[in-house]
Design a protein around this motif. Structure first.
Motif, PDB file in Angstrom:
ATOM      1  N   ILE A 107      34.978 -65.111  -6.681  1.00 10.97           N
ATOM      2  CA  ILE A 107      36.307 -65.700  -6.764  1.00 10.97           C
ATOM      3  C   ILE A 107      37.292 -64.633  -7.211  1.00 10.97           C
ATOM      4  O   ILE A 107      37.044 -63.921  -8.185  1.00 10.97           O
ATOM      5  N   ARG A 108      38.392 -64.529  -6.487  1.00  7.18           N
ATOM      6  CA  ARG A 108      39.460 -63.580  -6.829  1.00  7.18           C
ATOM      7  C   ARG A 108      40.709 -64.365  -7.211  1.00  7.18           C
ATOM      8  O   ARG A 108      41.077 -65.333  -6.534  1.00  7.18           O
ATOM      9  N   PHE A 109      41.358 -63.938  -8.298  1.00  2.00           N
ATOM     10  CA  PHE A 109      42.571 -64.583  -8.776  1.00  2.00           C
ATOM     11  C   PHE A 109      43.746 -63.622  -8.673  1.00  2.00           C
ATOM     12  O   PHE A 109      43.599 -62.419  -8.910  1.00  2.00           O
ATOM     13  N   PHE A 110      44.908 -64.150  -8.325  1.00  2.00           N
ATOM     14  CA  PHE A 110      46.082 -63.298  -8.154  1.00  2.00           C
ATOM     15  C   PHE A 110      47.345 -64.121  -8.382  1.00  2.00           C
ATOM     16  O   PHE A 110      47.305 -65.352  -8.464  1.00  2.00           O
ATOM     17  N   ASN A 111      48.480 -63.402  -8.467  1.00  2.00           N
ATOM     18  CA  ASN A 111      49.778 -64.037  -8.726  1.00  2.00           C
ATOM     19  C   ASN A 111      49.748 -64.903  -9.982  1.00  2.00           C
ATOM     20  O   ASN A 111      50.308 -66.002 -10.027  1.00  2.00           O
ATOM     21  N   GLN A 112      49.110 -64.390 -11.040  1.00  2.00           N
ATOM     22  CA  GLN A 112      49.048 -65.130 -12.296  1.00  2.00           C
ATOM     23  C   GLN A 112      50.404 -65.147 -12.986  1.00  2.00           C
ATOM     24  O   GLN A 112      51.089 -64.133 -13.041  1.00  2.00           O
ATOM     25  N   LEU A 113      50.775 -66.299 -13.513  1.00  2.00           N
ATOM     26  CA  LEU A 113      52.042 -66.467 -14.226  1.00  2.00           C
ATOM     27  C   LEU A 113      51.813 -67.238 -15.522  1.00  2.00           C
ATOM     28  O   LEU A 113      51.110 -68.259 -15.523  1.00  2.00           O
ATOM     29  N   THR A 114      52.400 -66.774 -16.610  1.00  2.00           N
ATOM     30  CA  THR A 114      52.318 -67.492 -17.883  1.00  2.00           C
ATOM     31  C   THR A 114      53.686 -68.006 -18.340  1.00  2.00           C
ATOM     32  O   THR A 114      53.802 -68.582 -19.417  1.00  2.00           O
ATOM     33  N   GLU A 115      54.690 -67.778 -17.505  1.00  2.00           N
ATOM     34  CA  GLU A 115      56.034 -68.286 -17.790  1.00  2.00           C
ATOM     35  C   GLU A 115      56.458 -69.229 -16.656  1.00  2.00           C
ATOM     36  O   GLU A 115      56.144 -68.973 -15.496  1.00  2.00           O
ATOM     37  N   PRO A 116      57.195 -70.298 -16.934  1.00  2.00           N
ATOM     38  CA  PRO A 116      57.588 -70.742 -18.274  1.00  2.00           C
ATOM     39  C   PRO A 116      56.403 -71.277 -19.080  1.00  2.00           C
ATOM     40  O   PRO A 116      55.385 -71.674 -18.504  1.00  2.00           O
ATOM     41  N   LYS A 117      56.547 -71.291 -20.392  1.00  2.00           N
ATOM     42  CA  LYS A 117      55.456 -71.671 -21.274  1.00  2.00           C
ATOM     43  C   LYS A 117      55.276 -73.178 -21.408  1.00  2.00           C
ATOM     44  O   LYS A 117      54.328 -73.635 -22.055  1.00  2.00           O
ATOM     45  N   ILE A 118      56.197 -73.929 -20.819  1.00  2.00           N
ATOM     46  CA  ILE A 118      56.063 -75.389 -20.831  1.00  2.00           C
ATOM     47  C   ILE A 118      55.950 -75.884 -19.407  1.00  2.00           C
ATOM     48  O   ILE A 118      56.437 -75.251 -18.460  1.00  2.00           O
ATOM     49  N   LEU A 119      55.297 -77.027 -19.229  1.00  2.00           N
ATOM     50  CA  LEU A 119      55.115 -77.603 -17.907  1.00  2.00           C
ATOM     51  C   LEU A 119      56.415 -78.218 -17.405  1.00  2.00           C
ATOM     52  O   LEU A 119      57.164 -78.828 -18.167  1.00  2.00           O
ATOM     53  N   SER A 120      56.664 -78.057 -16.120  1.00  2.00           N
ATOM     54  CA  SER A 120      57.789 -78.742 -15.495  1.00  2.00           C
ATOM     55  C   SER A 120      57.452 -80.231 -15.388  1.00  2.00           C
ATOM     56  O   SER A 120      56.306 -80.650 -15.598  1.00  2.00           O
ATOM     57  N   HIS A 121      58.448 -81.028 -15.038  1.00  2.00           N
ATOM     58  CA  HIS A 121      58.193 -82.458 -14.868  1.00  2.00           C
ATOM     59  C   HIS A 121      57.154 -82.698 -13.784  1.00  2.00           C
ATOM     60  O   HIS A 121      56.247 -83.519 -13.943  1.00  2.00           O
ATOM     61  N   ALA A 122      57.267 -81.959 -12.672  1.00  2.00           N
ATOM     62  CA  ALA A 122      56.311 -82.111 -11.578  1.00  2.00           C
ATOM     63  C   ALA A 122      54.899 -81.733 -12.016  1.00  2.00           C
ATOM     64  O   ALA A 122      53.916 -82.394 -11.636  1.00  2.00           O
ATOM     65  N   GLU A 123      54.779 -80.678 -12.819  1.00  2.00           N
ATOM     66  CA  GLU A 123      53.466 -80.264 -13.301  1.00  2.00           C
ATOM     67  C   GLU A 123      52.873 -81.304 -14.254  1.00  2.00           C
ATOM     68  O   GLU A 123      51.671 -81.578 -14.221  1.00  2.00           O
ATOM     69  N   GLN A 124      53.714 -81.887 -15.078  1.00  2.00           N
ATOM     70  CA  GLN A 124      53.229 -82.921 -15.985  1.00  2.00           C
ATOM     71  C   GLN A 124      52.688 -84.115 -15.204  1.00  2.00           C
ATOM     72  O   GLN A 124      51.689 -84.735 -15.610  1.00  2.00           O
ATOM     73  N   GLN A 125      53.301 -84.417 -14.072  1.00  2.00           N
ATOM     74  CA  GLN A 125      52.848 -85.535 -13.255  1.00  2.00           C
ATOM     75  C   GLN A 125      51.455 -85.310 -12.664  1.00  2.00           C
ATOM     76  O   GLN A 125      50.740 -86.265 -12.383  1.00  2.00           O
ATOM     77  N   LEU A 126      51.087 -84.052 -12.481  1.00  2.00           N
ATOM     78  CA  LEU A 126      49.746 -83.754 -11.959  1.00  2.00           C
ATOM     79  C   LEU A 126      48.666 -84.275 -12.901  1.00  2.00           C
ATOM     80  O   LEU A 126      47.589 -84.671 -12.456  1.00  2.00           O
ATOM     81  N   PHE A 127      48.949 -84.252 -14.199  1.00  2.00           N
ATOM     82  CA  PHE A 127      47.974 -84.689 -15.178  1.00  2.00           C
ATOM     83  C   PHE A 127      48.096 -86.168 -15.517  1.00  2.00           C
ATOM     84  O   PHE A 127      47.318 -86.692 -16.310  1.00  2.00           O
ATOM     85  N   ALA A 128      49.063 -86.835 -14.910  1.00  2.00           N
ATOM     86  CA  ALA A 128      49.302 -88.246 -15.233  1.00  2.00           C
ATOM     87  C   ALA A 128      48.471 -89.182 -14.371  1.00  2.00           C
ATOM     88  O   ALA A 128      48.389 -90.374 -14.645  1.00  2.00           O
ATOM     89  N   HIS A 129      47.878 -88.651 -13.294  1.00  2.00           N
ATOM     90  CA  HIS A 129      47.142 -89.526 -12.366  1.00  2.00           C
ATOM     91  C   HIS A 129      45.768 -89.854 -12.911  1.00  2.00           C
ATOM     92  O   HIS A 129      45.177 -89.074 -13.642  1.00  2.00           O
TER      93      HIS A 129
END
Length: 204
Positions: A182-204
């Motif tokens: 497995i190869r990983f790329f385009n890693q990002l740690t910013e922004p440090k908080i989840l967007s609203h859309a990202e939070q919805q991914l964990f709401a299901h």
């Protein structure tokens, strides 16, 4: 155990956060200080008896507070959500498969070990693996995990992680003679908080 292998591979991404130091302790410390990681992945699996490896790709999101969201886009869509209470696997056109402590105690116990990796719990990690950490120079490092407890020792021969400021590759050898890269790329740690859309991914 095939699903367990897949989940274990995903949660090894706990080490895929920014790390300038080249010791295991400092690597894990920096991981614990990063609340969010976003990345893309490419996976290639070689299976005994098959001429061509199986390839897949997609993206992932790791939140220290919410859990792990893994989204495979190719060759077909598959999403995996893992937190401290459940594991949910969803494929296009099919009902979601949900695993909890009540429905599958063994799997959930296994997931707790993976969560220990996610939270960089060195004591549990060392209980289940022999660790070999190497400073490769120029801030590069290698971590080899050799299982020493069941069922891990029945599934894997070794798991090798390579990286620099982020985890770059994972190589897995399993007991059936199959291999996963497995190869990983385009890693990002910013922004440090989840967007609203990202939070919805964990709401299901």
């Amino acid at each position: 155990y095939r699903l367990m292998k897949s989940i274990f591979t995903v949660l090894l991404l706990c080490l895929s956060l920014n790390a300038h130091a080249v010791t295991l302790a400092s690597l894990q410390q920096r991981f614990s200080e990063q609340p969010v990681l976003r990345a893309e992945f490419e996976q290639q699996r070689s299976i005994s008896g098959m001429n061509k490896p199986l390839k897949s790709s997609g993206n992932l999101l790791i939140s220290r507070d919410k859990g792990l969201w893994w989204s495979q886009q190719q060759p077909f869509v598959l999403t995996l959500l893992l937190d401290d209470k459940r594991m949910v696997q969803t494929m296009a056109g099919q009902p979601a498969q949900v695993i909890t402590a009540d429905s599958n105690p063994q799997m959930f116990q296994f997931n707790h070990l993976l969560t220990a990796l996610f939270h960089a719990d060195t004591s549990i990690l060392e209980q289940n693996f022999t660790l070999a950490f190497t400073d490769s120079g120029q801030d590069r490092w290698v971590l080899v995990l050799t299982p020493k407890t069941t069922p891990l020792d029945k599934l894997f021969k070794s798991i090798t992680l390579h990286g620099q400021y982020f985890l770059e590759t994972i190589d897995i050898e399993d007991m059936q003679g199959d291999g996963t890269h497995i190869r990983f790329f385009n890693q990002l740690t910013e922004p440090k908080i989840l967007s609203h859309a990202e939070q919805q991914l964990f709401a299901h």
